[in-house]
Design a protein around this motif. Structure first.
Motif, short mmCIF file in Angstrom:
data_model
loop_
_atom_site.label_atom_id
_atom_site.label_comp_id
_atom_site.label_asym_id
_atom_site.label_seq_id
_atom_site.Cartn_x
_atom_site.Cartn_y
_atom_site.Cartn_z
N GLU A 33 0.84 -1.21 0.00
CA GLU A 33 0.00 0.00 0.00
C GLU A 33 0.87 1.25 0.00
O GLU A 33 0.61 2.21 -0.73
CB GLU A 33 -0.92 -0.01 1.22
N GLN A 34 1.92 1.25 0.81
CA GLN A 34 2.83 2.40 0.84
C GLN A 34 3.52 2.59 -0.50
O GLN A 34 3.70 3.72 -0.96
CB GLN A 34 3.87 2.22 1.95
N ALA A 35 3.90 1.50 -1.13
CA ALA A 35 4.56 1.60 -2.44
C ALA A 35 3.61 2.20 -3.47
O ALA A 35 4.01 3.03 -4.29
CB ALA A 35 5.03 0.22 -2.89
N GLN A 36 2.35 1.80 -3.42
CA GLN A 36 1.37 2.35 -4.35
C GLN A 36 1.17 3.84 -4.11
O GLN A 36 1.04 4.62 -5.05
CB GLN A 36 0.03 1.62 -4.21
N GLN A 37 1.16 4.25 -2.84
CA GLN A 37 1.02 5.67 -2.53
C GLN A 37 2.23 6.46 -3.03
O GLN A 37 2.08 7.56 -3.57
CB GLN A 37 0.85 5.86 -1.03
N ARG A 38 3.42 5.90 -2.84
CA ARG A 38 4.62 6.59 -3.33
C ARG A 38 4.58 6.72 -4.85
O ARG A 38 4.92 7.77 -5.40
CB ARG A 38 5.88 5.83 -2.91
N ARG A 39 4.18 5.64 -5.53
CA ARG A 39 4.09 5.69 -6.99
C ARG A 39 3.09 6.73 -7.45
O ARG A 39 3.35 7.50 -8.39
CB ARG A 39 3.68 4.31 -7.53
N THR A 84 -0.54 18.14 -3.62
CA THR A 84 -1.40 17.02 -4.01
C THR A 84 -0.69 15.69 -3.76
O THR A 84 -1.30 14.74 -3.25
CB THR A 84 -1.78 17.16 -5.50
N ALA A 85 0.60 15.62 -4.10
CA ALA A 85 1.37 14.39 -3.86
C ALA A 85 1.46 14.08 -2.38
O ALA A 85 1.35 12.93 -1.96
CB ALA A 85 2.76 14.52 -4.47
N ARG A 86 1.66 15.11 -1.55
CA ARG A 86 1.70 14.90 -0.09
C ARG A 86 0.37 14.37 0.42
O ARG A 86 0.32 13.53 1.30
CB ARG A 86 2.04 16.20 0.63
N ASP A 87 -0.72 14.92 -0.11
CA ASP A 87 -2.04 14.48 0.32
C ASP A 87 -2.26 13.00 -0.01
O ASP A 87 -2.90 12.28 0.75
CB ASP A 87 -3.13 15.33 -0.34
N ILE A 88 -1.72 12.56 -1.14
CA ILE A 88 -1.85 11.16 -1.52
C ILE A 88 -1.03 10.27 -0.58
O ILE A 88 -1.51 9.25 -0.10
CB ILE A 88 -1.40 10.94 -2.97
N LYS A 89 0.19 10.67 -0.29
CA LYS A 89 1.08 9.84 0.50
C LYS A 89 0.70 9.80 1.98
O LYS A 89 0.86 8.79 2.64
CB LYS A 89 2.52 10.35 0.39
N TYR A 90 0.23 10.90 2.52
CA TYR A 90 -0.03 10.95 3.96
C TYR A 90 -1.47 11.17 4.17
O TYR A 90 -2.27 11.10 4.73
CB TYR A 90 0.78 12.06 4.60
#
Length: 90
Positions: A33-39, A84-90
């Motif tokens: 799940e974390q890898a998908q969020q990073r991607r 936006t990327a931060r919102d996806i990851k965290y």
């Protein structure tokens, strides 16, 4: 009596192995799940870079504002993409 002890140990060993496998699979799911969020975050940032380049090129082509204003527009676009990327990851 020896058979009962052996059977109890075997059951205990099976339960222990099953518990370890279950715990290991949970860890893999979290990592995936974390890898998908990073991607997803990386994809957003890459798309944002191209979008900010286009914003600056359009600004300069229109020649309606100064170059410094075009730079500010580009920076603002990139900042929005980063958020936006931060919102996806965290």
């Amino acid at each position: 009596m020896g058979d009962r002890i052996m059977a109890a140990r075997t059951r205990g060993l099976i339960v222990t192995i099953a518990a370890l496998l279950l715990a290991a699979s949970f860890g893999d799911a979290t990592a995936t799940e974390q890898a998908q969020q990073r991607r997803a975050g990386r994809d957003v940032r890459q798309e944002t870079r191209q979008g900010s380049r286009n914003t600056k090129q359009e600004c300069r082509a229109a020649n309606q504002t100064s170059n410094s204003q075009c730079r500010q527009d580009k920076r603002q676009t990139k900042q929005q993409g980063r958020q936006t990327a931060r919102d996806i990851k965290y």
